[in-house]
Design a protein around this motif. Structure first.
Motif, PDB file in Angstrom:
ATOM      1  N   HIS A 106     -11.541  48.066  53.608  1.00  0.00           N
ATOM      2  CA  HIS A 106     -11.247  48.415  55.008  1.00  0.00           C
ATOM      3  C   HIS A 106      -9.808  48.045  55.378  1.00  0.00           C
ATOM      4  CE1 HIS A 106     -15.144  49.877  56.062  1.00  0.00           C
ATOM      5  NE2 HIS A 106     -15.756  48.751  55.700  1.00  0.00           N
ATOM      6  N   SER A 107      -9.327  46.884  54.889  1.00  0.00           N
ATOM      7  CA  SER A 107      -7.952  46.458  55.187  1.00  0.00           C
ATOM      8  C   SER A 107      -6.936  47.440  54.620  1.00  0.00           C
ATOM      9  CB  SER A 107      -7.709  45.063  54.614  1.00  0.00           C
ATOM     10  OG  SER A 107      -6.371  44.663  54.818  1.00  0.00           O
ATOM     11  N   HIS A 108      -7.170  47.845  53.389  1.00  0.00           N
ATOM     12  CA  HIS A 108      -6.269  48.816  52.762  1.00  0.00           C
ATOM     13  C   HIS A 108      -6.265  50.134  53.546  1.00  0.00           C
ATOM     14  CE1 HIS A 108      -4.062  50.856  49.607  1.00  0.00           C
ATOM     15  NE2 HIS A 108      -5.027  51.775  49.511  1.00  0.00           N
ATOM     16  N   ASN A 109      -7.443  50.570  53.959  1.00  0.00           N
ATOM     17  CA  ASN A 109      -7.527  51.804  54.745  1.00  0.00           C
ATOM     18  C   ASN A 109      -6.808  51.660  56.083  1.00  0.00           C
ATOM     19  OD1 ASN A 109      -9.007  53.058  52.739  1.00  0.00           O
ATOM     20  ND2 ASN A 109     -10.992  52.488  53.632  1.00  0.00           N
ATOM     21  N   LEU A 110      -6.898  50.464  56.687  1.00  0.00           N
ATOM     22  CA  LEU A 110      -6.243  50.228  57.974  1.00  0.00           C
ATOM     23  C   LEU A 110      -4.717  50.269  57.829  1.00  0.00           C
ATOM     24  CD1 LEU A 110      -6.609  49.581  60.951  1.00  0.00           C
ATOM     25  CD2 LEU A 110      -6.681  47.147  60.342  1.00  0.00           C
ATOM     26  N   GLU A 111      -4.189  49.682  56.739  1.00  0.00           N
ATOM     27  CA  GLU A 111      -2.758  49.730  56.495  1.00  0.00           C
ATOM     28  C   GLU A 111      -2.278  51.169  56.358  1.00  0.00           C
ATOM     29  OE1 GLU A 111      -1.940  47.374  53.116  1.00  0.00           O
ATOM     30  OE2 GLU A 111      -2.356  45.454  54.117  1.00  0.00           O
ATOM     31  N   LEU A 112      -3.026  51.954  55.643  1.00  0.00           N
ATOM     32  CA  LEU A 112      -2.656  53.363  55.494  1.00  0.00           C
ATOM     33  C   LEU A 112      -2.648  54.075  56.839  1.00  0.00           C
ATOM     34  CD1 LEU A 112      -4.651  54.346  52.264  1.00  0.00           C
ATOM     35  CD2 LEU A 112      -2.193  53.937  52.490  1.00  0.00           C
ATOM     36  N   HIS A 113      -3.615  53.760  57.688  1.00  0.00           N
ATOM     37  CA  HIS A 113      -3.655  54.362  59.031  1.00  0.00           C
ATOM     38  C   HIS A 113      -2.454  53.944  59.863  1.00  0.00           C
ATOM     39  CE1 HIS A 113      -7.427  56.508  58.914  1.00  0.00           C
ATOM     40  NE2 HIS A 113      -8.044  55.446  58.401  1.00  0.00           N
ATOM     41  N   LEU A 114      -2.036  52.663  59.785  1.00  0.00           N
ATOM     42  CA  LEU A 114      -0.897  52.182  60.553  1.00  0.00           C
ATOM     43  C   LEU A 114       0.400  52.862  60.115  1.00  0.00           C
ATOM     44  CD1 LEU A 114      -1.701  48.364  60.783  1.00  0.00           C
ATOM     45  CD2 LEU A 114      -1.753  50.044  62.646  1.00  0.00           C
ATOM     46  N   ILE A 115       0.580  52.998  58.801  1.00  0.00           N
ATOM     47  CA  ILE A 115       1.769  53.690  58.292  1.00  0.00           C
ATOM     48  C   ILE A 115       1.803  55.126  58.784  1.00  0.00           C
ATOM     49  CG2 ILE A 115       2.864  54.552  56.181  1.00  0.00           C
ATOM     50  CD1 ILE A 115       1.848  51.994  54.787  1.00  0.00           C
ATOM     51  N   PHE A 116       0.655  55.753  58.772  1.00  0.00           N
ATOM     52  CA  PHE A 116       0.573  57.129  59.234  1.00  0.00           C
ATOM     53  C   PHE A 116       0.923  57.219  60.725  1.00  0.00           C
ATOM     54  CE2 PHE A 116      -1.955  60.462  61.274  1.00  0.00           C
ATOM     55  CZ  PHE A 116      -1.442  61.586  60.620  1.00  0.00           C
ATOM     56  N   MET A 117       0.409  56.266  61.527  1.00  0.00           N
ATOM     57  CA  MET A 117       0.669  56.279  62.959  1.00  0.00           C
ATOM     58  C   MET A 117       2.156  56.054  63.249  1.00  0.00           C
ATOM     59  SD  MET A 117      -2.065  57.008  64.583  1.00  0.00           S
ATOM     60  CE  MET A 117      -1.597  56.516  66.229  1.00  0.00           C
ATOM     61  N   LYS A 118       2.801  55.100  62.513  1.00  0.00           N
ATOM     62  CA  LYS A 118       4.229  54.870  62.706  1.00  0.00           C
ATOM     63  C   LYS A 118       5.033  56.128  62.395  1.00  0.00           C
ATOM     64  CE  LYS A 118       4.252  49.901  61.765  1.00  0.00           C
ATOM     65  NZ  LYS A 118       4.723  48.833  60.832  1.00  0.00           N
ATOM     66  N   SER A 119       4.720  56.737  61.271  1.00  0.00           N
ATOM     67  CA  SER A 119       5.432  57.964  60.893  1.00  0.00           C
ATOM     68  C   SER A 119       5.239  59.036  61.953  1.00  0.00           C
ATOM     69  CB  SER A 119       4.941  58.462  59.535  1.00  0.00           C
ATOM     70  OG  SER A 119       5.138  57.483  58.541  1.00  0.00           O
ATOM     71  N   PHE A 120       4.060  59.128  62.449  1.00  0.00           N
ATOM     72  CA  PHE A 120       3.751  60.128  63.464  1.00  0.00           C
ATOM     73  C   PHE A 120       4.553  59.878  64.748  1.00  0.00           C
ATOM     74  CE2 PHE A 120       1.123  61.602  67.033  1.00  0.00           C
ATOM     75  CZ  PHE A 120       1.051  62.948  66.712  1.00  0.00           C
ATOM     76  N   LEU A 121       4.643  58.576  65.151  1.00  0.00           N
ATOM     77  CA  LEU A 121       5.381  58.234  66.353  1.00  0.00           C
ATOM     78  C   LEU A 121       6.879  58.521  66.183  1.00  0.00           C
ATOM     79  CD1 LEU A 121       3.628  54.907  67.419  1.00  0.00           C
ATOM     80  CD2 LEU A 121       3.514  57.132  68.567  1.00  0.00           C
ATOM     81  N   TYR A 122       7.418  58.215  64.973  1.00  0.00           N
ATOM     82  CA  TYR A 122       8.820  58.509  64.714  1.00  0.00           C
ATOM     83  C   TYR A 122       9.097  60.005  64.820  1.00  0.00           C
ATOM     84  CZ  TYR A 122       9.527  53.734  63.063  1.00  0.00           C
ATOM     85  OH  TYR A 122       9.626  52.387  62.992  1.00  0.00           O
ATOM     86  N   VAL A 123       8.236  60.759  64.292  1.00  0.00           N
ATOM     87  CA  VAL A 123       8.416  62.211  64.339  1.00  0.00           C
ATOM     88  C   VAL A 123       8.361  62.705  65.781  1.00  0.00           C
ATOM     89  CG1 VAL A 123       7.405  64.412  63.667  1.00  0.00           C
ATOM     90  CG2 VAL A 123       7.595  62.568  61.991  1.00  0.00           C
ATOM     91  N   ILE A 124       7.397  62.204  66.531  1.00  0.00           N
ATOM     92  CA  ILE A 124       7.260  62.602  67.944  1.00  0.00           C
ATOM     93  C   ILE A 124       8.501  62.198  68.739  1.00  0.00           C
ATOM     94  CG2 ILE A 124       5.933  62.224  70.063  1.00  0.00           C
ATOM     95  CD1 ILE A 124       4.573  64.063  68.079  1.00  0.00           C
ATOM     96  N   GLY A 125       9.012  60.947  68.512  1.00  0.00           N
ATOM     97  CA  GLY A 125      10.211  60.490  69.221  1.00  0.00           C
ATOM     98  C   GLY A 125      11.414  61.356  68.914  1.00  0.00           C
ATOM     99  N   ALA A 126      11.568  61.692  67.628  1.00  0.00           N
ATOM    100  CA  ALA A 126      12.695  62.547  67.243  1.00  0.00           C
ATOM    101  C   ALA A 126      12.603  63.908  67.906  1.00  0.00           C
ATOM    102  CB  ALA A 126      12.731  62.683  65.718  1.00  0.00           C
ATOM    103  N   ILE A 127      11.408  64.439  67.924  1.00  0.00           N
ATOM    104  CA  ILE A 127      11.207  65.753  68.556  1.00  0.00           C
ATOM    105  C   ILE A 127      11.534  65.685  70.042  1.00  0.00           C
ATOM    106  CG2 ILE A 127       9.457  67.478  69.156  1.00  0.00           C
ATOM    107  CD1 ILE A 127       8.128  66.861  66.465  1.00  0.00           C
ATOM    108  N   VAL A 128      11.078  64.621  70.734  1.00  0.00           N
ATOM    109  CA  VAL A 128      11.354  64.464  72.176  1.00  0.00           C
ATOM    110  C   VAL A 128      12.861  64.329  72.431  1.00  0.00           C
ATOM    111  CG1 VAL A 128      11.033  62.950  74.165  1.00  0.00           C
ATOM    112  CG2 VAL A 128       9.084  63.514  72.673  1.00  0.00           C
ATOM    113  N   LEU A 129      13.550  63.517  71.587  1.00  0.00           N
ATOM    114  CA  LEU A 129      14.983  63.307  71.752  1.00  0.00           C
ATOM    115  C   LEU A 129      15.757  64.612  71.580  1.00  0.00           C
ATOM    116  CD1 LEU A 129      17.320  61.345  72.210  1.00  0.00           C
ATOM    117  CD2 LEU A 129      17.317  60.918  69.722  1.00  0.00           C
ATOM    118  N   ILE A 130      15.412  65.335  70.533  1.00  0.00           N
ATOM    119  CA  ILE A 130      16.069  66.621  70.289  1.00  0.00           C
ATOM    120  C   ILE A 130      15.836  67.572  71.457  1.00  0.00           C
ATOM    121  CG2 ILE A 130      16.056  68.654  68.794  1.00  0.00           C
ATOM    122  CD1 ILE A 130      15.450  66.741  66.458  1.00  0.00           C
ATOM    123  N   ALA A 131      14.627  67.539  71.980  1.00  0.00           N
ATOM    124  CA  ALA A 131      14.307  68.420  73.102  1.00  0.00           C
ATOM    125  C   ALA A 131      15.128  68.065  74.346  1.00  0.00           C
ATOM    126  CB  ALA A 131      12.818  68.339  73.401  1.00  0.00           C
TER     127      ALA A 131
END
Length: 561
Positions: free
Chosen positions: A499-524
């Motif tokens: 479960h811990s390993h799965n949670l780490e993978l989820h956190l990395i995915f969420m961070k990447s997702f937030l970075y992408v969203i922030g970049a998209i908002v900034l560009i917009a």
């Protein structure tokens, strides 16, 4: 004067009642009471609630002569005797059922016109004897049922004239002997049932004349012995039933019984089997078996005897069903059942077996039922049965001393076709038993067999299987309990790591997702501001000349001031 009048009235009432009772009783069929006659085309007649007393006569009339009635049955009726002229009126009658009608006796000439009668049911009546030649005239009679009367005496010629009689039933009477010539006229007789009488001996001549006899039922009598030549002339004897008697020996001289031989609940000490397919001799005192022509034997039941050796039994290669339960046969070797390759059912209940060896059942690839209940097994390794017993549907180890199972397989893995399992009355720990009989170790579709327990002590149970609870201060069982707890804890930790390993993978995915969203908002936002700026500049809003508002009205006003 008044007393005389009263007595006269009483006598008058009695006389009128006697006249009413002593009158004739008219026999009619239920279906045609409204027509008062029988349709000649109808082939049956039923009579319900027909009551006849000792002082009444049965009158048969209003039936078309030559009617085609072929079946007649009485329901809820009391006849006491068969109506006179019955067969003279119903000349085509083939089946007559007068069971449960309290018939007391059969008189002569009753069947003188019954030339077409083929089946007659006289069971459950009150007859105590049969007179000489009482059935004369019923020349076509093939089946006769006299079961459950009170017959204690059969005349020597009781069945005289029944030349083609095929089946005779005399169950549940009070016969103590049979005359040696009782069946001298019945050479076509194939089935005779004398079950539940009081016969102590049967003369060999009784059945010697019956060369076509196939089935003889002498169950539940008081037979002490059977003469070896009793069935010497029977060429096709298929079934001989001698259960629940007092036989101490049984052997027919060079006689084979084709289909089945039943000898349960006698006092036999040995048994000779000769080319019989189905043999039952349960609950005797048999310690020795003699076998001739064993290739036909498919079913052998010897439960509750005194067999110590089964060497000659395990040589019967054609056996499909073998029951040796409740015999002191003792230890089994690896090769005990090697020749029984066709076995489907094997019952070894309460045989004193202490252990099972690898390879003991390696030849029983078709086995479907294996019963090892109530032996002295203290351990059981399921790997013993793999991969041989894949067809097992019922497996029983109830009433042993098992506390755990060994091997690398569960019940479901060992027996993929399992339908019924018996593991009750052992010494399984409750937590261990729970893991043992729940999915996936045991499929929910498997029925658990529970042996009855006469003990009044309350015990814990899992799915109605009793188990043993571990005391808190038990030092002997503490290591096992601790080991179980450690295993459980280790399993839980392993799950937490996953479960811990799965949670780490989820956190990395969420961070990447937030970075992408922030970049998209900034560009917009940058794009929006740029576009806005370009639009405003294009419209000339920032031209300085446009700030001065040139109006003639304003200028005039200034001049005036």
């Amino acid at each position: 004067m008044r007393i005389r009048n009263i007595w006269s009235l009483v006598l008058l009432v009695l006389a009128s009642s006697n006249c009413a009772v002593a009158g004739d009783v008219y026999l009619s069929c239920d279906e045609f009471e409204q027509h008062m006659y029988m349709d000649a085309n109808e082939a049956f007649c039923t009579v319900t609630g027909f009551i006849v007393t000792h002082s009444q006569n049965v009158v048969i009339k209003n039936f078309v002569p030559g009617n085609m009635v072929k079946f007649m049955k009485f329901y809820d009726s009391t006849l006491l005797y068969l109506p006179f002229h019955l067969f003279e009126t119903f000349t085509h009658l083939k089946t007559l059922d007068v069971s449960y009608t309290s018939i007391l006796e059969l008189t002569r000439n009753t069947f003188s016109a019954a030339s077409n009668l083929t089946y007659m049911n006289l069971s459950y009546n009150n007859m105590s004897s049969l007179q000489t030649s009482v059935f004369i005239g019923a020349n076509a009679l093939m089946r006769l049922d006299l079961s459950y009367n009170r017959i204690s005496l059969l005349s020597e010629n009781a069945f005289c004239g029944l030349h083609i009689l095929n089946k005779l039933q005399l169950n549940g009477n009070r016969l103590t002997e049979l005359h040696k010539d009782i069946f001298k006229d019945n050479e076509y007789l194939e089935s005779v049932s004398l079950e539940a009488n009081a016969l102590t001996y049967v003369e060999p001549e009784v059945f010697n004349r019956l060369r076509r006899i196939k089935e003889v039922n002498l169950n539940n009598n008081k037979l002490i012995r059977i003469h070896p030549d009793t069935f010497s002339e029977a060429a096709n004897l298929e079934s001989l039933l001698l259960a629940i008697n007092a036989l101490t020996a049984f052997q027919l001289t060079d006689k084979s019984i084709v289909h089945q031989l039943h000898l349960d609940y006698n006092h036999l000490t040995n048994l000779t089997i000769n080319a019989t397919r189905f043999v039952r001799a349960n609950y005797n005192n048999i310690s020795e078996i003699y076998i001739h022509q064993a290739l036909q034997l498919e079913t052998l039941e010897l439960r509750g005897n005194r067999l110590e050796s089964i060497a000659n039994i395990t040589n019967m290669t054609a056996l499909l069903h073998l029951d040796l339960s409740y015999n002191p046969i003792g230890p089994l070797s690896v090769s005990t059942f090697d020749q029984l390759k066709r076995l489907r059912n094997l019952y070894l209940r309460s045989n004193g077996i202490r252990e099972l060896e690898f390879g003991m059942f390696s030849k029983q690839k078709y086995l479907e039922i294996l019963d090892l209940s109530f032996n002295n097994l203290t351990s059981l390794n399921l790997d013993i049965f793999v991969p041989y017993l894949i067809n097992i549907k019922q497996f029983f180890v109830d009433g042993n001393s098992l506390s755990e199972l060994h091997g690398n397989r569960s019940f479901s893995q060992t027996f993929p076709l399992l339908q019924k399992l018996g593991i009750s009355r052992n010494r399984f720990n409750c937590s261990y038993l729970h893991r043992l009989i729940v999915s996936p170790n045991l499929l929910d579709t498997v029925t658990l067999h529970i042996e009855p327990d006469v003990s009044t002590e309350e015990t814990p149970h899992i799915r109605d299987v009793s188990c043993v609870s571990l005391p808190r201060n038990s030092s002997r069982e503490a290591p096992a309990a601790l080991e179980g707890s450690m295993m459980t804890l280790q399993t839980q930790l392993e799950l937490l790591r996953v479960h811990s390993h799965n949670l780490e993978l989820h956190l990395i995915f969420m961070k990447s997702f937030l970075y992408v969203i922030g970049a998209i908002v900034l560009i917009a936002m940058v794009a929006f501001v740029t576009l806005r700026y370009l639009k405003v500049r294009k419209s000339g809003r920032y031209d300085r000349r446009s700030i001065v508002f040139q109006s003639s009205a304003t200028m005039d006003a200034n001049l005036t001031l």
